[in-house]
Motif scaffolding. Structure first.
Motif, PDB file in Angstrom:
ATOM      1  N   HIS A  54       2.111  -2.709  11.878  1.00  0.00           N
ATOM      2  CA  HIS A  54       1.864  -3.476  11.094  1.00  0.00           C
ATOM      3  C   HIS A  54       0.603  -3.941  11.445  1.00  0.00           C
ATOM      4  CE1 HIS A  54       2.613  -7.138   8.708  1.00  0.00           C
ATOM      5  NE2 HIS A  54       1.859  -7.785   9.873  1.00  0.00           N
ATOM      6  N   THR A 109      -2.149  -1.549  10.243  1.00  0.00           N
ATOM      7  CA  THR A 109      -2.242  -1.273   8.987  1.00  0.00           C
ATOM      8  C   THR A 109      -2.800  -2.510   8.233  1.00  0.00           C
ATOM      9  OG1 THR A 109      -0.246  -0.098   9.028  1.00  0.00           O
ATOM     10  CG2 THR A 109      -0.486  -0.995   6.785  1.00  0.00           C
ATOM     11  N   GLU A 110      -2.473  -3.683   8.380  1.00  0.00           N
ATOM     12  CA  GLU A 110      -2.902  -4.844   7.942  1.00  0.00           C
ATOM     13  C   GLU A 110      -4.423  -4.881   8.180  1.00  0.00           C
ATOM     14  OE1 GLU A 110      -1.077  -6.969   5.580  1.00  0.00           O
ATOM     15  OE2 GLU A 110      -0.195  -4.988   5.969  1.00  0.00           O
ATOM     16  N   ALA A 135       3.715  -8.056   5.408  1.00  0.00           N
ATOM     17  CA  ALA A 135       2.686  -7.185   4.550  1.00  0.00           C
ATOM     18  C   ALA A 135       1.949  -7.791   3.468  1.00  0.00           C
ATOM     19  CB  ALA A 135       3.300  -5.859   4.165  1.00  0.00           C
ATOM     20  N   SER A 142      -2.108   3.888   4.924  1.00  0.00           N
ATOM     21  CA  SER A 142      -1.703   3.045   3.796  1.00  0.00           C
ATOM     22  C   SER A 142      -2.390   3.458   2.533  1.00  0.00           C
ATOM     23  CB  SER A 142      -2.602   1.399   4.085  1.00  0.00           C
ATOM     24  OG  SER A 142      -2.319   0.739   2.983  1.00  0.00           O
ATOM     25  N   HIS A 150      -2.888   1.347   0.106  1.00  0.00           N
ATOM     26  CA  HIS A 150      -2.820  -0.050  -0.353  1.00  0.00           C
ATOM     27  C   HIS A 150      -4.278  -0.328  -1.501  1.00  0.00           C
ATOM     28  CE1 HIS A 150      -2.394  -4.482  -0.368  1.00  0.00           C
ATOM     29  NE2 HIS A 150      -3.676  -4.640  -0.343  1.00  0.00           N
ATOM     30  N   GLY A 187       0.527  -2.136  -1.137  1.00  0.00           N
ATOM     31  CA  GLY A 187       1.790  -2.400  -0.127  1.00  0.00           C
ATOM     32  C   GLY A 187       2.353  -0.825   0.477  1.00  0.00           C
ATOM     33  N   LEU A 246       3.032   2.414   2.437  1.00  0.00           N
ATOM     34  CA  LEU A 246       2.643   2.750   3.950  1.00  0.00           C
ATOM     35  C   LEU A 246       3.354   4.151   4.067  1.00  0.00           C
ATOM     36  CD1 LEU A 246       1.414   2.325   6.776  1.00  0.00           C
ATOM     37  CD2 LEU A 246       3.568   1.110   7.236  1.00  0.00           C
ATOM     38  N   LEU A 257       9.588  -2.438   9.597  1.00  0.00           N
ATOM     39  CA  LEU A 257       8.265  -2.542   8.658  1.00  0.00           C
ATOM     40  C   LEU A 257       8.739  -2.772   7.457  1.00  0.00           C
ATOM     41  CD1 LEU A 257       6.378   0.434  10.234  1.00  0.00           C
ATOM     42  CD2 LEU A 257       5.453  -1.690  10.388  1.00  0.00           C
ATOM     43  N   HIS A 301       6.540  -4.167   3.883  1.00  0.00           N
ATOM     44  CA  HIS A 301       5.672  -2.793   3.640  1.00  0.00           C
ATOM     45  C   HIS A 301       6.847  -1.884   2.892  1.00  0.00           C
ATOM     46  CE1 HIS A 301       2.548  -3.418   6.617  1.00  0.00           C
ATOM     47  NE2 HIS A 301       3.628  -4.031   7.419  1.00  0.00           N
ATOM     48  N   VAL A 357       7.570   1.403   2.776  1.00  0.00           N
ATOM     49  CA  VAL A 357       7.508   2.603   3.647  1.00  0.00           C
ATOM     50  C   VAL A 357       7.942   3.725   2.959  1.00  0.00           C
ATOM     51  CG1 VAL A 357       7.920   3.827   5.836  1.00  0.00           C
ATOM     52  CG2 VAL A 357       7.721   1.026   5.472  1.00  0.00           C
TER      53      VAL A 357
END
Length: 582
Positions: free
Chosen positions: A296, A299-300, A340, A507, A509, A522, A524, A538, A543, A545
């Motif tokens: 997490h 990814t962020e 997320a 990601s 995103h 969002g 992933l 997650l 997320h 996913v």
């Protein structure tokens, strides 16, 4: 040691090292073989950014083999054609082909071999053929109809006997072999010295018969491209003659006893460093490698760094010192929350206001994945019928007995990107698709500018000493997969091969760098080998996913100087990567 994305290139590089060549000679020879062995992923009409460590100079350099937009390539010109994005295929998207110049600069300044010797393996494979990869056959199958109906010069090159070559069959490109043989012959006729021959080869490519053939093809032919319309080209002989590869200072960032080097923000390389700057204030060790907290947080941080890429990067005045400033990153780090983010949030380095591109209302449908060949959600290349692609690009890493190191990511000029220039046996690239047709952005189209590419080789010191050359294909994923690999070494305690083999994630995103520039906020992607409990957590955190195949994401390779040994590792995904050494 040599590691790369195709076994023939790795074997070629190793053969050069075995015969007394250095890392720079080996990288150049391997790079030209990649053009023949993986023609759906790179070609002579493409580009190459290179990071290198010179043991003699005790210094890291960048070689920029990225060509620029033609003088006639203006936003106004594309507007006149009714376009709000640069097409992802065809002649309009061509920039100056920089790969040849980039490889020649590396060879001339740091190499020792003559032009004929480094080109001999590529000429041999182009003349006698290489085994057809399943993915090469699949790529040509996807565009067979377009080649037959719209791009007959490509059909003549890639449909021998009028048929798609079968996997495992032999595929040659005798016209390309003849092009390289002629370059060598003209260079040897022009000079008896190594340096003189390399200078003559550059002249032949950018001002001689190669440039003349490119300029004539661009000016006198027109082809259907991914816009659905027929267009000619903008590239001229003057554009080629006015360009040359450059040697530049790298950008670097210190992280936990390591110094990572990347290209400047004309490429996306510094986004790797921005992610490190954000994570430098986080205790990833306490979270546990590949835990939900770890994935997490990484990814962020990627979302924040890539948002800055969208707002600030390009061949322009980029506030890079502000983007890497500790205070700036402390404020940005505070934006990483327990859930997320679904927003694209660029920052304001030095108080400057960010400006994001406006996604165009393109007339072209937005299929899932186009532009640079980059791994799709199934981890496989996929080419659409009009030449738009999901797949990969290429990468090669070398370290020699003297300690010189190279990391290079050649790409562009894919066989499906643009019609073959019949006199040369290769097609032009389509890197101009990465420009925005919107005024006032760092990555706005303008004549003579470099497109803000995703090509991103990497080099790192450890405790002040040269340590690691590494990289991967993957477009927008390159500086996510490479970061995952690096963090696996630093925080996961894994060795080179374990870090490459570890479950990957990335990601989607932020906006794609490629035509038609879509995004999936969002989303992933994770390999299914990631713990199911981590995936569930997650998703609970917001997320979206998407679980992919167990060995589907990433195509990393790496070489290292470590503990008195030389080490190398290559990617098992796709059964093409290969590492060799002694």
């Amino acid at each position: 040691m040599v590691a790369g994305t195709h076994w023939l290139a790795s074997a070629t590089g190793m053969s050069v090292l075995e015969r007394g060549g250095n890392a720079f000679d080996a990288a150049v020879a391997a790079g030209f073989v990649l053009q023949v062995a993986e023609p759906h992923l790179n070609g002579p009409g493409g580009e190459v950014p290179i990071l290198l460590w010179s043991e003699a100079e005790q210094k890291t350099h960048v070689v920029c083999g990225q060509g620029v937009a033609p003088a006639a390539a203006t936003i106004e010109r594309f507007r006149e054609l009714g376009l709000d994005v640069v097409p992802g295929t065809g002649l309009l998207a061509a920039t100056v082909p920089g790969a040849f110049g980039g490889w020649m600069r590396l060879l001339e300044r740091w190499g020792t071999w003559r032009l004929a010797d480094v080109l001999a393996p590529a000429i041999h494979y182009a003349e006698h053929g290489v085994p057809v990869l399943e993915r090469v056959s699949a790529t040509i199958t996807a565009v067979e109809g377009m080649f037959t109906a719209d791009w007959p010069t490509s059909a003549a090159t890639w449909l021998p006997g009028g048929r798609v070559p079968e996997p495992g069959s032999r595929l040659a490109n005798p016209v390309l072999a003849a092009t390289y043989r002629r370059i060598v012959a003209e260079a040897e006729a022009a000079s008896g010295t190594r340096e003189g021959q390399l200078a003559a080869a550059r002249h032949t490519w950018y001002e001689g018969f190669v440039a003349e053939a490119i300029a004539d093809f661009s000016a006198t032919t027109a082809w259907r491209d991914s816009s659905g319309e027929v267009h000619g080209g903008l590239l001229t002989g003057d554009d080629l003659a006015g360009w040359s590869a450059t040697t530049e200072e790298p950008v670097s960032f210190d992280y936990r006893g390591h110094t990572v080097f990347k290209t400047g923000p004309w490429g996306q390389g510094p986004v790797f460093l921005q992610q490190l700057a954000l994570l430098d204030g986080v205790n990833l060790d306490a979270m546990g490698y590949l835990s939900a907290d770890y994935v997490h947080t990484v990814t962020e941080a990627a979302k924040l760094a890539f948002a800055d890429r969208e707002a600030w990067y390009g061949d322009a005045d980029v506030p890079l010192a502000g983007l890497l400033d500790p205070a700036y990153n402390a404020a940005r780090r505070a934006l990483i929350g327990p859930r997320a983010s679904l927003d694209l949030l660029p920052g304001s380095p030095g108080g400057r206001e960010p400006r994001l591109p406006v996604l165009p209302g393109s007339k072209v449908p937005a299929p899932e994945g186009v532009g640079e060949p980059t791994v799709d959600t199934a981890g496989l290349e996929r080419t659409l019928p009009d030449g738009q692609v999901r797949g990969d690009t290429c990468h090669v890493d070398v370290v020699d007995r003297w300690g010189n190191m190279v990391s290079a990511t050649p790409s562009g000029g894919w066989l499906q990107s643009s019609p073959t220039v019949p006199a040369l046996g290769f097609c032009l690239g389509t890197r101009a698709q990465m420009f925005w047709l919107q005024e006032g952005l760092p990555s706005s189209l303008r004549p003579g500018a470099r497109p803000r590419t995703t090509l991103s080789p990497s080099f790192a010191l450890k405790d002040g000493r040269p340590w690691l050359a590494f990289g991967t294909p993957g477009g927008d994923q390159q500086d996510q997969w490479s970061l995952n690999f690096f963090l696996a070494l630093v925080h996961g305690g894994l060795n080179l091969q374990e870090a490459i083999d570890a479950p990957m994630f990335h990601s989607e995103h932020f906006p794609s760098s490629f035509f038609p520039r879509g995004s999936r906020p969002g989303v992933l992607h994770v390999e299914e080998r990631l713990d199911a409990g981590v995936v569930a957590e997650l998703r609970r955190r917001g997320h979206e996913v998407e679980v992919q195949g167990p060995w589907s994401l990433g195509r990393l390779s790496a070489v290292a100087r470590d503990g008195g040994f030389l080490k190398a590792a290559a990617n098992p995904r796709g059964a093409q990567g290969y590492a060799a050494g002694r």
